[in-house]
Design a protein around this motif. Structure first.
Motif, PDB file in Angstrom:
ATOM      1  N   ILE A  60       0.930  -1.252  -0.147  1.00  0.00           N
ATOM      2  CA  ILE A  60      -0.091   0.003   0.035  1.00  0.00           C
ATOM      3  C   ILE A  60       0.867   1.374   0.093  1.00  0.00           C
ATOM      4  O   ILE A  60       0.460   2.030  -0.830  1.00  0.00           O
ATOM      5  CB  ILE A  60      -0.983   0.072   1.135  1.00  0.00           C
ATOM      6  CG1 ILE A  60      -1.995  -1.187   1.123  1.00  0.00           C
ATOM      7  CG2 ILE A  60      -1.874   1.237   1.374  1.00  0.00           C
ATOM      8  CD1 ILE A  60      -2.879  -1.306   2.142  1.00  0.00           C
ATOM      9  N   PRO A  61       1.895   1.457   0.748  1.00  0.00           N
ATOM     10  CA  PRO A  61       2.546   2.612   0.881  1.00  0.00           C
ATOM     11  C   PRO A  61       3.470   2.706  -0.498  1.00  0.00           C
ATOM     12  O   PRO A  61       3.294   3.876  -0.921  1.00  0.00           O
ATOM     13  CB  PRO A  61       3.812   2.314   1.802  1.00  0.00           C
ATOM     14  CG  PRO A  61       3.165   1.474   2.872  1.00  0.00           C
ATOM     15  CD  PRO A  61       2.316   0.575   1.923  1.00  0.00           C
ATOM     16  N   ARG A  64       0.855   4.110  -3.265  1.00  0.00           N
ATOM     17  CA  ARG A  64       0.201   5.414  -2.803  1.00  0.00           C
ATOM     18  C   ARG A  64       1.517   6.212  -3.536  1.00  0.00           C
ATOM     19  O   ARG A  64       1.242   7.450  -3.980  1.00  0.00           O
ATOM     20  CB  ARG A  64       0.159   5.843  -1.450  1.00  0.00           C
ATOM     21  CG  ARG A  64      -1.194   5.118  -1.127  1.00  0.00           C
ATOM     22  CD  ARG A  64      -1.875   5.518   0.098  1.00  0.00           C
ATOM     23  NE  ARG A  64      -3.193   4.922   0.201  1.00  0.00           N
ATOM     24  CZ  ARG A  64      -4.228   5.319  -0.227  1.00  0.00           C
ATOM     25  NH1 ARG A  64      -4.359   6.386  -1.182  1.00  0.00           N
ATOM     26  NH2 ARG A  64      -5.515   4.747  -0.167  1.00  0.00           N
ATOM     27  N   ARG A  88      -6.182   6.311  -9.414  1.00  0.00           N
ATOM     28  CA  ARG A  88      -6.458   6.566  -7.996  1.00  0.00           C
ATOM     29  C   ARG A  88      -7.496   5.779  -7.210  1.00  0.00           C
ATOM     30  O   ARG A  88      -7.422   5.277  -6.046  1.00  0.00           O
ATOM     31  CB  ARG A  88      -6.776   8.235  -7.680  1.00  0.00           C
ATOM     32  CG  ARG A  88      -6.770   8.646  -6.260  1.00  0.00           C
ATOM     33  CD  ARG A  88      -7.312  10.031  -6.356  1.00  0.00           C
ATOM     34  NE  ARG A  88      -8.942  10.263  -6.691  1.00  0.00           N
ATOM     35  CZ  ARG A  88      -9.851   9.821  -6.283  1.00  0.00           C
ATOM     36  NH1 ARG A  88      -9.784   9.244  -5.129  1.00  0.00           N
ATOM     37  NH2 ARG A  88     -10.995  10.175  -6.942  1.00  0.00           N
ATOM     38  N   ASP A  92      -7.174   3.374  -4.359  1.00  0.00           N
ATOM     39  CA  ASP A  92      -8.008   3.552  -2.996  1.00  0.00           C
ATOM     40  C   ASP A  92      -8.866   2.427  -2.338  1.00  0.00           C
ATOM     41  O   ASP A  92      -8.916   2.014  -1.200  1.00  0.00           O
ATOM     42  CB  ASP A  92      -8.917   4.826  -3.118  1.00  0.00           C
ATOM     43  CG  ASP A  92      -8.407   6.253  -2.921  1.00  0.00           C
ATOM     44  OD1 ASP A  92      -7.116   6.093  -2.807  1.00  0.00           O
ATOM     45  OD2 ASP A  92      -8.790   7.226  -3.433  1.00  0.00           O
ATOM     46  N   GLY A  95      -7.086   0.531   0.525  1.00  0.00           N
ATOM     47  CA  GLY A  95      -7.195   1.070   1.691  1.00  0.00           C
ATOM     48  C   GLY A  95      -6.000   1.993   2.193  1.00  0.00           C
ATOM     49  O   GLY A  95      -5.073   2.298   1.321  1.00  0.00           O
ATOM     50  N   GLU A  96      -5.919   2.290   3.319  1.00  0.00           N
ATOM     51  CA  GLU A  96      -4.935   3.327   3.906  1.00  0.00           C
ATOM     52  C   GLU A  96      -3.620   2.391   4.365  1.00  0.00           C
ATOM     53  O   GLU A  96      -3.772   1.207   4.842  1.00  0.00           O
ATOM     54  CB  GLU A  96      -5.351   4.175   5.219  1.00  0.00           C
ATOM     55  CG  GLU A  96      -6.446   4.950   4.705  1.00  0.00           C
ATOM     56  CD  GLU A  96      -5.640   6.323   3.974  1.00  0.00           C
ATOM     57  OE1 GLU A  96      -4.536   6.721   3.959  1.00  0.00           O
ATOM     58  OE2 GLU A  96      -6.337   6.474   2.996  1.00  0.00           O
ATOM     59  N   PRO A  97      -2.618   2.999   4.153  1.00  0.00           N
ATOM     60  CA  PRO A  97      -1.428   2.347   4.822  1.00  0.00           C
ATOM     61  C   PRO A  97      -1.567   2.293   6.173  1.00  0.00           C
ATOM     62  O   PRO A  97      -1.812   3.256   6.961  1.00  0.00           O
ATOM     63  CB  PRO A  97      -0.176   2.932   4.210  1.00  0.00           C
ATOM     64  CG  PRO A  97      -0.711   4.408   4.083  1.00  0.00           C
ATOM     65  CD  PRO A  97      -2.205   4.159   3.636  1.00  0.00           C
ATOM     66  N   ARG A  99      -0.427   2.462   9.970  1.00  0.00           N
ATOM     67  CA  ARG A  99       0.248   3.741  10.681  1.00  0.00           C
ATOM     68  C   ARG A  99       1.487   3.040  11.570  1.00  0.00           C
ATOM     69  O   ARG A  99       1.041   2.023  12.185  1.00  0.00           O
ATOM     70  CB  ARG A  99      -0.896   4.422  11.602  1.00  0.00           C
ATOM     71  CG  ARG A  99      -2.051   5.096  10.916  1.00  0.00           C
ATOM     72  CD  ARG A  99      -1.593   6.349  10.245  1.00  0.00           C
ATOM     73  NE  ARG A  99      -2.720   6.920   9.545  1.00  0.00           N
ATOM     74  CZ  ARG A  99      -2.250   7.486   8.197  1.00  0.00           C
ATOM     75  NH1 ARG A  99      -1.412   7.673   7.903  1.00  0.00           N
ATOM     76  NH2 ARG A  99      -3.415   7.931   7.786  1.00  0.00           N
TER      77      ARG A  99
END
Length: 100
Positions: A60-61, A64, A88, A92, A95-97, A99
């Motif tokens: 994911i990182p 992005r 994009r 998406d 999901g988000e990388p 934290r």
């Protein structure tokens, strides 16, 4: 929770969506007549996204990061805006990388 859907061919549908979106943007970029300074960056990062999708387990990182580089490289080319938006949206889906 935490389960990933797969298509009938065993591929994660998010990966299928990413591959489709990347392929479209690569085709449109290849057919775009204008040269611009960062075109090579966009082409390299699209190739990287394609390779990550082919691996089946994109990071994911890194997805992005590639998306940001592509957007920065071709963001001002309005003819490519729709295909860029599709990439994009596909990124998406992952999901988000996490934290750290």
């Amino acid at each position: 929770m935490g389960q990933t859907r797969v298509t009938s061919n065993g591929e994660d549908p998010r990966v299928t969506e990413l591959r489709t979106a990347v392929s479209r943007l690569r085709r449109e970029l290849a057919g775009h007549p204008a040269e611009f300074p960062d075109r090579g960056i966009a082409e390299d990062e699209l190739a990287a996204l394609d390779a990550m999708a082919l691996s089946g387990v994109p990071e994911i990182p890194r997805l992005r990061r590639s998306l940001l580089l592509i957007a920065g490289a071709i963001g001002s080319v309005s003819a490519l805006a729709s295909a860029l938006r599709d990439v994009r949206v596909a990124v998406d889906l992952f999901g988000e990388p996490p934290r750290g």
